[in-house]
Write a protein that holds these residues in place. Structure first.
Motif, PDB file in Angstrom:
ATOM      1  N   THR A  13      37.817  38.011 -21.539  1.00 56.71           N
ATOM      2  CA  THR A  13      39.224  37.683 -21.778  1.00 56.71           C
ATOM      3  C   THR A  13      39.384  37.194 -23.210  1.00 56.71           C
ATOM      4  N   ALA A  14      40.632  37.005 -23.619  1.00 51.62           N
ATOM      5  CA  ALA A  14      40.877  36.482 -24.967  1.00 51.62           C
ATOM      6  C   ALA A  14      40.253  35.100 -25.135  1.00 51.62           C
ATOM      7  N   SER A  15      40.214  34.326 -24.048  1.00 52.09           N
ATOM      8  CA  SER A  15      39.631  32.976 -24.112  1.00 52.09           C
ATOM      9  C   SER A  15      38.114  33.015 -24.211  1.00 52.09           C
ATOM     10  N   SER A  16      37.522  34.181 -23.924  1.00 55.14           N
ATOM     11  CA  SER A  16      36.066  34.286 -23.981  1.00 55.14           C
ATOM     12  C   SER A  16      35.541  34.372 -25.415  1.00 55.14           C
ATOM     13  N   TYR A  17      36.446  34.635 -26.371  1.00 50.50           N
ATOM     14  CA  TYR A  17      36.050  34.493 -27.782  1.00 50.50           C
ATOM     15  C   TYR A  17      35.870  32.996 -28.024  1.00 50.50           C
ATOM     16  N   ARG A  18      34.690  32.576 -28.391  1.00 52.76           N
ATOM     17  CA  ARG A  18      34.444  31.141 -28.530  1.00 52.76           C
ATOM     18  C   ARG A  18      33.228  30.890 -29.396  1.00 52.76           C
ATOM     19  N   THR A  19      33.128  29.677 -29.900  1.00 57.58           N
ATOM     20  CA  THR A  19      31.970  29.240 -30.675  1.00 57.58           C
ATOM     21  C   THR A  19      31.325  28.070 -29.952  1.00 57.58           C
ATOM     22  N   ILE A  20      30.034  28.189 -29.672  1.00 56.74           N
ATOM     23  CA  ILE A  20      29.309  27.206 -28.875  1.00 56.74           C
ATOM     24  C   ILE A  20      28.357  26.412 -29.766  1.00 56.74           C
ATOM     25  N   PRO A  21      28.458  25.098 -29.784  1.00 57.08           N
ATOM     26  CA  PRO A  21      27.449  24.290 -30.483  1.00 57.08           C
ATOM     27  C   PRO A  21      26.108  24.441 -29.766  1.00 57.08           C
ATOM     28  N   LEU A  22      25.041  24.636 -30.518  1.00 59.09           N
ATOM     29  CA  LEU A  22      23.727  24.872 -29.918  1.00 59.09           C
ATOM     30  C   LEU A  22      22.997  23.561 -29.627  1.00 59.09           C
ATOM     31  N   THR A  23      22.373  23.507 -28.472  1.00 62.90           N
ATOM     32  CA  THR A  23      21.483  22.384 -28.184  1.00 62.90           C
ATOM     33  C   THR A  23      20.212  22.557 -29.012  1.00 62.90           C
ATOM     34  N   GLY A  24      19.410  21.532 -29.082  1.00 61.59           N
ATOM     35  CA  GLY A  24      18.153  21.634 -29.825  1.00 61.59           C
ATOM     36  C   GLY A  24      17.258  22.720 -29.269  1.00 61.59           C
ATOM     37  N   SER A  25      17.196  22.826 -27.934  1.00 58.14           N
ATOM     38  CA  SER A  25      16.350  23.845 -27.301  1.00 58.14           C
ATOM     39  C   SER A  25      16.866  25.246 -27.591  1.00 58.14           C
ATOM     40  N   ALA A  26      18.183  25.429 -27.531  1.00 52.93           N
ATOM     41  CA  ALA A  26      18.768  26.741 -27.802  1.00 52.93           C
ATOM     42  C   ALA A  26      18.495  27.157 -29.251  1.00 52.93           C
ATOM     43  N   TYR A  27      18.664  26.226 -30.166  1.00 52.21           N
ATOM     44  CA  TYR A  27      18.416  26.518 -31.581  1.00 52.21           C
ATOM     45  C   TYR A  27      16.955  26.923 -31.793  1.00 52.21           C
ATOM     46  N   GLN A  28      16.053  26.210 -31.138  1.00 49.73           N
ATOM     47  CA  GLN A  28      14.617  26.492 -31.286  1.00 49.73           C
ATOM     48  C   GLN A  28      14.268  27.876 -30.755  1.00 49.73           C
ATOM     49  N   ILE A  29      14.878  28.256 -29.622  1.00 48.31           N
ATOM     50  CA  ILE A  29      14.640  29.583 -29.047  1.00 48.31           C
ATOM     51  C   ILE A  29      15.067  30.670 -30.030  1.00 48.31           C
ATOM     52  N   LEU A  30      16.264  30.553 -30.565  1.00 45.55           N
ATOM     53  CA  LEU A  30      16.788  31.571 -31.479  1.00 45.55           C
ATOM     54  C   LEU A  30      16.014  31.605 -32.788  1.00 45.55           C
ATOM     55  N   GLU A  31      15.623  30.448 -33.265  1.00 51.05           N
ATOM     56  CA  GLU A  31      14.847  30.393 -34.513  1.00 51.05           C
ATOM     57  C   GLU A  31      13.499  31.081 -34.355  1.00 51.05           C
ATOM     58  N   GLU A  32      12.861  30.865 -33.217  1.00 53.06           N
ATOM     59  CA  GLU A  32      11.561  31.505 -32.970  1.00 53.06           C
ATOM     60  C   GLU A  32      11.698  33.014 -32.882  1.00 53.06           C
ATOM     61  N   LEU A  33      12.735  33.482 -32.210  1.00 50.19           N
ATOM     62  CA  LEU A  33      12.969  34.921 -32.100  1.00 50.19           C
ATOM     63  C   LEU A  33      13.308  35.541 -33.458  1.00 50.19           C
ATOM     64  N   TYR A  34      14.031  34.801 -34.279  1.00 51.85           N
ATOM     65  CA  TYR A  34      14.411  35.302 -35.597  1.00 51.85           C
ATOM     66  C   TYR A  34      13.174  35.514 -36.477  1.00 51.85           C
ATOM     67  N   GLN A  35      12.212  34.639 -36.350  1.00 54.87           N
ATOM     68  CA  GLN A  35      10.981  34.768 -37.139  1.00 54.87           C
ATOM     69  C   GLN A  35      10.187  36.002 -36.720  1.00 54.87           C
ATOM     70  N   GLN A  36      10.376  36.449 -35.480  1.00 57.50           N
ATOM     71  CA  GLN A  36       9.607  37.588 -34.963  1.00 57.50           C
ATOM     72  C   GLN A  36      10.348  38.922 -35.092  1.00 57.50           C
TER      73      GLN A  36
END
Length: 429
Positions: free
Chosen positions: A261-284
């Protein structure tokens, strides 16, 4: 029905009509003997269009709009348009920006249940009895929930016709279906213990990071599959949801699309764990395999701008390590079932991880309005009705906290606390 004669002619041979008192109404306008006002004009293609109204202002407004639409190549509705023709226009021009699943449901119910009854009829001829017949034919073969889908599809389609002056009255006014819709099953979410068991068992699987990220963000499966690196703001530590992706088995192809929906466009603040997951994947990301057979981009409509944009397939965050392709929607559920059997917990679907995220958020004291924004719900009612349930553990903690606060407050004020009477007190009383 006999019409009044025209008294004068304007440019291009279009006559100016009069009302019953002999007063001029304007070019293409006149009043009939039944006191209704007629508005008519000839389109660029040479087709005559006429419509009737109770008041002269209504007739004038419609005529002005119709001429404008014709001049700008807009869709022109004639008095003999069929329900089939209106449905196709409605799907391609009016609800084209809805979620693909919603539009697919509309078309399925129309083609299987609505079209056989009223598809070939002129839309102006459809009456409540015809709409009722659609549901009569469904009662013996379909569940109440499917009949409800047909009711929504047909009602929404006709409401758009009323709003766009294709028809004057909604033909489903007063029409109801009576087959009950089964009560929805309680949503499945994981307890804290089950969550830990599941993650421990999933650590050695290729989808571990996806499961863990949903538990930290509450993403829908399609939002997770369509996630690309440009959605991450590393400095602000946020994740922006602006597209989805799914595999269409019937067509055997990947498709991108806008959020639900239009409301599904959103920006989510990342938790520390979420940030760490994405950072690790980005390095790979540079070392992973990417299937060369994948299309370079997938076009999709951006609801916010109304423009077509593209999802770059090589920028996807999650790609199967073995095949180099995105993970299909159903593959996540299949892998989850295997993990559940291995660790001894009741199987669940990928969407249950989103339910679990919402449950933990509410248990942690997150305001429902905030959770609504994080989940991308259009209505707070959806959040409250679907996700805000109370677990047994939460009930126990709430009662204990209530009791502790009551004791503290009474002791501070010097109030007497209620205590159970002793057996001696009972005997004396």
């Amino acid at each position: 029905m006999e019409r009044l004669s025209f008294s004068s002619t304007s440019e291009k041979g279009v006559k100016m009509g009069k009302d019953l008192r002999g007063r001029e109404c304007g070019t293409g306008l006149s009043q009939r003997k039944d006191k209704q006002y007629s508005a008519r004009f000839v389109t660029k293609s040479g087709k005559r269009v006429e419509k009737y109204f109770d008041t002269l202002p209504e007739a004038r407004n419609w005529l002005a709009d119709a001429k404008y639409q014709d001049a700008h190549n807009a869709f022109q509705v004639s008095s003999d348009i069929t329900v089939d023709q209106w449905f196709e226009h409605w799907m391609t021009k009016i609800v084209a920006d809805l979620a693909p699943n919603t539009r697919r449901n509309y078309r399925e119910r129309y083609e299987k249940n609505i079209r056989p009854v009223i598809g070939s009829m002129r839309i102006t001829d459809v009456k409540p009895m015809h709409c009722k017949e659609v549901f009569h034919r469904m009662y013996d073969r379909y569940a109440g929930s499917t009949i409800r889908q047909a009711y929504i599809a047909m009602g929404t389609m006709f409401r758009a016709a009323v709003m766009n002056d294709v028809i004057r009255k909604h033909p489903m006014d007063g029409v109801r279906y009576h087959k009950p819709v089964k009560e929805a099953k309680a949503i499945r979410f994981l307890t804290i213990k089950e969550t830990q068991q599941f993650l421990n068992a999933a650590k050695d699987t290729s989808d571990y990071f996806q499961y863990a990220l949903v538990l930290e963000t509450g993403l829908r499966t399609g939002e997770l599959i369509g996630l690309t690196w440009d959605a991450i703001d590393w400095d602000k530590r946020t994740l922006t949801i602006s597209k989805t992706m799914e595999f269409r088995y019937k067509q055997q192809e990947w498709r991108a699309g806008p959020p639900k929906t239009a409301s599904s466009y959103r920006t989510i603040p990342l938790t520390g764990s979420a940030y760490q997951i994405l950072e690790e994947l980005y390095q790979q990301r540079l070392a992973r395999k990417v299937d060369p057979a994948l299309p370079e981009t997938l076009p999709y409509l951006d609801r916010r701008t109304g423009r077509t944009t593209s999802l770059v397939m090589r920028d996807l965050v999650f790609i199967n390590k073995r095949t180099g392709r995105p993970i299909k929607n159903s593959s996540y559920d299949t892998n989850i079932y295997k993990i559940c059997r291995r660790c001894g917990i009741t199987p669940f679907s990928m969407h249950a991880l989103r339910h679990t995220y919402a449950t933990r958020a509410i248990e942690g004291g997150m305001p429902p309005k905030v959770l609504q924004k994080l989940l991308g719900h259009a209505s707070i009612k959806t959040t409250m009705d679907t996700y805000v349930h109370v677990t047994d553990d939460a009930l126990e903690r709430a009662v204990r906290q209530f009791e502790e606060n009551k004791i503290k407050n009474k002791l501070k004020k010097g109030c007497l606390l209620y205590t159970s009477p002793s057996p001696r007190d009972v005997e004396e009383s």
